[in-house]
Design a protein around this motif. Sequence first.
Motif, PDB file in Angstrom:
ATOM      1  N   ARG A 117      -3.432   6.654   3.595  1.00 21.05           N
ATOM      2  CA  ARG A 117      -3.520   8.070   3.210  1.00 21.05           C
ATOM      3  C   ARG A 117      -3.752   8.955   4.427  1.00 21.05           C
ATOM      4  N   ALA A 118      -4.660   8.537   5.290  1.00 22.74           N
ATOM      5  CA  ALA A 118      -4.990   9.340   6.467  1.00 22.74           C
ATOM      6  C   ALA A 118      -3.787   9.449   7.404  1.00 22.74           C
ATOM      7  N   LYS A 119      -3.096   8.356   7.625  1.00 20.06           N
ATOM      8  CA  LYS A 119      -1.951   8.373   8.533  1.00 20.06           C
ATOM      9  C   LYS A 119      -0.790   9.182   7.955  1.00 20.06           C
ATOM     10  N   ILE A 120      -0.524   9.004   6.675  1.00 20.02           N
ATOM     11  CA  ILE A 120       0.555   9.777   6.049  1.00 20.02           C
ATOM     12  C   ILE A 120       0.239  11.270   6.101  1.00 20.02           C
ATOM     13  N   ALA A 121      -1.017  11.625   5.825  1.00 18.69           N
ATOM     14  CA  ALA A 121      -1.399  13.036   5.874  1.00 18.69           C
ATOM     15  C   ALA A 121      -1.237  13.596   7.277  1.00 18.69           C
ATOM     16  N   GLU A 122      -1.595  12.813   8.277  1.00 15.92           N
ATOM     17  CA  GLU A 122      -1.472  13.272   9.669  1.00 15.92           C
ATOM     18  C   GLU A 122      -0.018  13.478  10.043  1.00 15.92           C
ATOM     19  N   TYR A 123       0.841  12.530   9.676  1.00 17.09           N
ATOM     20  CA  TYR A 123       2.258  12.649  10.038  1.00 17.09           C
ATOM     21  C   TYR A 123       3.005  13.662   9.170  1.00 17.09           C
ATOM     22  N   SER A 124       2.409  14.068   8.071  1.00 20.84           N
ATOM     23  CA  SER A 124       3.051  15.032   7.178  1.00 20.84           C
ATOM     24  C   SER A 124       2.807  16.475   7.604  1.00 20.84           C
ATOM     25  N   LYS A 125       1.917  16.688   8.582  1.00 17.09           N
ATOM     26  CA  LYS A 125       1.586  18.053   9.016  1.00 17.09           C
ATOM     27  C   LYS A 125       2.766  18.704   9.740  1.00 17.09           C
ATOM     28  N   VAL A 184       0.829  -1.207   0.000  1.00 18.75           N
ATOM     29  CA  VAL A 184       0.000   0.000   0.000  1.00 18.75           C
ATOM     30  C   VAL A 184       0.862   1.255   0.000  1.00 18.75           C
ATOM     31  N   PHE A 185       2.054   1.178   0.609  1.00 22.23           N
ATOM     32  CA  PHE A 185       2.931   2.347   0.659  1.00 22.23           C
ATOM     33  C   PHE A 185       3.744   2.529  -0.616  1.00 22.23           C
ATOM     34  N   GLU A 186       3.748   1.507  -1.470  1.00 25.24           N
ATOM     35  CA  GLU A 186       4.493   1.580  -2.719  1.00 25.24           C
ATOM     36  C   GLU A 186       3.611   1.982  -3.905  1.00 25.24           C
ATOM     37  N   LEU A 187       2.331   2.186  -3.667  1.00 24.71           N
ATOM     38  CA  LEU A 187       1.454   2.653  -4.743  1.00 24.71           C
ATOM     39  C   LEU A 187       1.910   4.034  -5.218  1.00 24.71           C
ATOM     40  N   PRO A 188       1.791   4.318  -6.519  1.00 24.28           N
ATOM     41  CA  PRO A 188       2.227   5.621  -7.034  1.00 24.28           C
ATOM     42  C   PRO A 188       1.520   6.780  -6.323  1.00 24.28           C
ATOM     43  N   PHE A 189       2.309   7.772  -5.947  1.00 21.79           N
ATOM     44  CA  PHE A 189       1.785   9.007  -5.331  1.00 21.79           C
ATOM     45  C   PHE A 189       1.094   8.773  -3.983  1.00 21.79           C
ATOM     46  N   MET A 190       1.454   7.700  -3.300  1.00 25.40           N
ATOM     47  CA  MET A 190       0.930   7.466  -1.961  1.00 25.40           C
ATOM     48  C   MET A 190       1.782   8.176  -0.916  1.00 25.40           C
ATOM     49  N   ALA A 191       3.096   8.086  -1.030  1.00 27.24           N
ATOM     50  CA  ALA A 191       4.007   8.600  -0.005  1.00 27.24           C
ATOM     51  C   ALA A 191       4.191  10.112  -0.107  1.00 27.24           C
ATOM     52  N   THR A 192       4.586  10.700   1.025  1.00 28.20           N
ATOM     53  CA  THR A 192       5.052  12.100   1.030  1.00 28.20           C
ATOM     54  C   THR A 192       6.537  12.056   1.360  1.00 28.20           C
ATOM     55  N   THR A 193       6.930  12.462   2.558  1.00 24.92           N
ATOM     56  CA  THR A 193       8.320  12.309   2.966  1.00 24.92           C
ATOM     57  C   THR A 193       8.560  10.890   3.460  1.00 24.92           C
ATOM     58  N   ALA A 194       9.833  10.507   3.485  1.00 26.53           N
ATOM     59  CA  ALA A 194      10.162   9.183   4.014  1.00 26.53           C
ATOM     60  C   ALA A 194       9.842   9.095   5.500  1.00 26.53           C
ATOM     61  N   GLU A 195      10.074  10.177   6.237  1.00 30.88           N
ATOM     62  CA  GLU A 195       9.803  10.144   7.672  1.00 30.88           C
ATOM     63  C   GLU A 195       8.325   9.937   7.963  1.00 30.88           C
ATOM     64  N   ALA A 196       7.468  10.741   7.349  1.00 31.06           N
ATOM     65  CA  ALA A 196       6.030  10.624   7.598  1.00 31.06           C
ATOM     66  C   ALA A 196       5.497   9.266   7.148  1.00 31.06           C
ATOM     67  N   THR A 197       5.952   8.813   6.000  1.00 36.32           N
ATOM     68  CA  THR A 197       5.474   7.540   5.470  1.00 36.32           C
ATOM     69  C   THR A 197       5.958   6.374   6.322  1.00 36.32           C
ATOM     70  N   SER A 198       7.185   6.472   6.833  1.00 36.98           N
ATOM     71  CA  SER A 198       7.722   5.410   7.697  1.00 36.98           C
ATOM     72  C   SER A 198       6.955   5.336   9.009  1.00 36.98           C
TER      73      SER A 198
END
Length: 344
Positions: free
Chosen positions: A336-344, A108-122
């Motif tokens: 998506r929700a978790k990455i968006a939250e950690y990307s703030k 799910v994390f390797e889908l195109p345009f899913m990730a933001t930064t490596a830190e938030a996605t990790s």
Amino acid sequence: MKTRRHFLNIAGAAALVATGFTAQAQAQENLNLHQMLPPQAAVPSQILEPWMAKVAEESNGTLTIKHFPSMQLGGTPPELMDQAKDGVADIVWTVIGYTPGRFPRTEVFELPFMATTAEATSMAFWDMFEEHMKDTEFADLHIIGTWVHGPGLFHTKDPVESPEDLQGMKIRGGSRLVTNLVEKLGATAVGMPVPAVSEALSKGVIDGTTIPWEVTTAVKSSELVTNHTEFTGNALYVLGFVLAMNKDKYESLPADAKAALDANSGASFSAWAGKMMDELDAPGLQIAEDLGNNIITIDAEGTEEWKELAQPIYDEWVADMNSKGIDGQALIDEARAKIAEYSK
């Protein structure tokens, strides 16, 4: 009294000897860590080596970890996970996608345009690992950390400013899912390991590649192509990594050794490793800038257009997950929700 004192002296000496033997035995608890990259590569030198040193220091002398890079213990990179499972290696670091289909939820994390930064996605990755993956596809391993590399992007001989520019190009894909997208956009996807990219670019076997900035320093791609296309907000793709340990070996460790491992595992370690991957991108970007290369940044509106073209990849992935009894759409929504939250 003399006899009693003599006995106590003997008992005390025996206790000291026993304690010494115990400490010596604990100090001899050695683990090996096996992985595929040379020791000077970014992940081994900047993440794995510092982690090993920190764990050893905090174990109160009960644990040492010896590093075996470049597959020195034998086998091939796709075999690393089984090496940890079977005890051939105590700990392995590997790319999860080297065993496609075996750890389906991680994709799910390797889908195109899913990730933001490596830190938030990790950070999102570790959360979802604990909830959805720990007791399913990773049940037979002890997982120390999960993380991803920095945003993957296009590095090409000719500029890629729109999806149409990819038509007719030969592109090395960075992941199964991005290779699928590249093919849908009219390019020819060429599969090859990262070390082969330099020669393939120089000989014209490929017109470009998808890798993060961090990898460009090793394969010298910025000297071989002049165009780099990155995206606003979301990465073209990322790959998932895991630091995995033999479960029985972990359980057998002395308390101090286990405590040192636990203190350097999990959410905080995964977030740190992801942050390091983001920071390791900077030198590669600087090299391209110093060479005067053309760095193309697709704006937010343009990135949304690329995302729409990637939707069929999502639909196919959801259908594949559903066929395995996994709610693929629920995983996408949560990621998506978790990455968006950690990307703030």
